[in-house]
Scaffold this active site. Structure first.
Site, mmCIF file in Angstrom:
data_model
loop_
_atom_site.group_PDB
_atom_site.id
_atom_site.type_symbol
_atom_site.label_atom_id
_atom_site.label_comp_id
_atom_site.label_asym_id
_atom_site.label_seq_id
_atom_site.Cartn_x
_atom_site.Cartn_y
_atom_site.Cartn_z
ATOM 1 C CB SER A 102 -31.221 -17.661 41.308
ATOM 2 O OG SER A 102 -31.014 -18.502 40.224
ATOM 3 C CG ASP A 152 -33.069 -25.611 42.904
ATOM 4 O OD1 ASP A 152 -33.089 -25.579 41.662
ATOM 5 O OD2 ASP A 152 -32.752 -24.630 43.597
ATOM 6 C CG HIS A 183 -34.065 -22.277 41.086
ATOM 7 N ND1 HIS A 183 -32.869 -22.638 41.674
ATOM 8 C CD2 HIS A 183 -33.829 -21.085 40.471
ATOM 9 C CE1 HIS A 183 -31.959 -21.709 41.417
ATOM 10 N NE2 HIS A 183 -32.516 -20.755 40.695
HETATM 11 C C1 MLT Z 1 -26.643 -19.151 37.263
HETATM 12 O O1 MLT Z 1 -26.475 -19.096 36.057
HETATM 13 O O2 MLT Z 1 -26.136 -18.381 38.062
HETATM 14 C C2 MLT Z 1 -27.526 -20.246 37.738
HETATM 15 O O3 MLT Z 1 -27.787 -21.133 36.707
HETATM 16 C C3 MLT Z 1 -28.782 -19.706 38.328
HETATM 17 C C4 MLT Z 1 -29.581 -18.952 37.322
HETATM 18 O O4 MLT Z 1 -30.330 -19.564 36.553
HETATM 19 O O5 MLT Z 1 -29.457 -17.748 37.280
#
Ligand code: MLT
Length: 201
Positions: A102, A152, A183
């Site tokens: 992520s 996702d 996700h």
């Molecule tokens: C991010 O902010 O990098 C993406 O939205 C993934 C997350 O939720 O961390």
């Protein structure tokens, strides 16, 4: 940067750079490293940014909308940290393989978008396109695994395809693996990443 370093038992293996998701820390992905390569050294880093108390690797303005200036600043900061860590712990700076989930996958992707030799390859679990409208360095011969979910909500399917195509245009060799999930990081995806690693490293 706050981190954990574990020495490997085979110096010819890459050093696995672990990059957690939002709200995680440097402990989270340690079990993954053991699954991927139990002989490899491990460098697990905590993101320097806090969002409501949750560690991240760069600021965002909203879900999925990145603060580009901070993204670039933090990408440089992490790249310099990798230079220092390689000196301090005496591992090969040219042989770092990132495993990110992520937000951690997004900063790993950003390292590849901005620096030709920051990483030798990467396993990106549920990444997004870190930045658009820039020319990528030549990533010839760099293997990249992308784990994506057909449902996702944070990273839509077409964005995973877009990331694959941007990396391929820069000559990286990309495997895009789909799971019929959201996700979350699934066992199936970790298995697929492990098989991919055994072939590529
Ligand atoms: C991010 O902010 O990098 C993406 O939205 C993934 C997350 O939720 O961390």
């Amino acid at each position: 940067m706050k981190h954990i370093f574990q020495e490997g038992t085979d110096p010819s293996r890459p050093t696995l750079l672990l990059l957690h998701g939002t709200g995680g820390n440097e402990q989270d992905l340690l079990p993954l490293a053991g699954r991927i390569d139990e002989k490899a050294a491990v460098l697990s880093v905590r993101g320097n940014v806090l969002e409501n108390g949750m560690p991240r690797f760069f600021r965002r303005l909203a879900e999925g909308i990145f603060d580009e200036e901070d993204l670039v600043f933090r990408t440089n900061e992490l790249n310099e940290f990798l230079d220092q860590a390689a000196e301090e712990y005496k591992f090969d700076r040219q042989n770092i393989m990132a495993i990110g989930y992520s937000n951690g996958a997004n900063i790993a992707g950003s390292l590849m978008f901005h620096f030709q030799d920051a990483l030798r390859g990467a396993i990106l679990h549920h990444p997004m396109v870190p930045r658009r409208g820039i020319e990528l360095p030549d990533l010839c011969g760099k293997p990249v695994f992308i784990g994506a979910g057909t449902n996702d909500p944070i990273c839509p399917a077409q964005e995973s395809e877009e990331l694959k195509s941007l990396l391929e245009k820069a000559n990286a060799s990309v495997q895009l693996h789909w799971e019929n999930h959201g996700h979350q990081l699934t066992f199936g995806e970790v298995d697929a990443a492990e098989k991919w690693y055994k072939i590529n490293f």
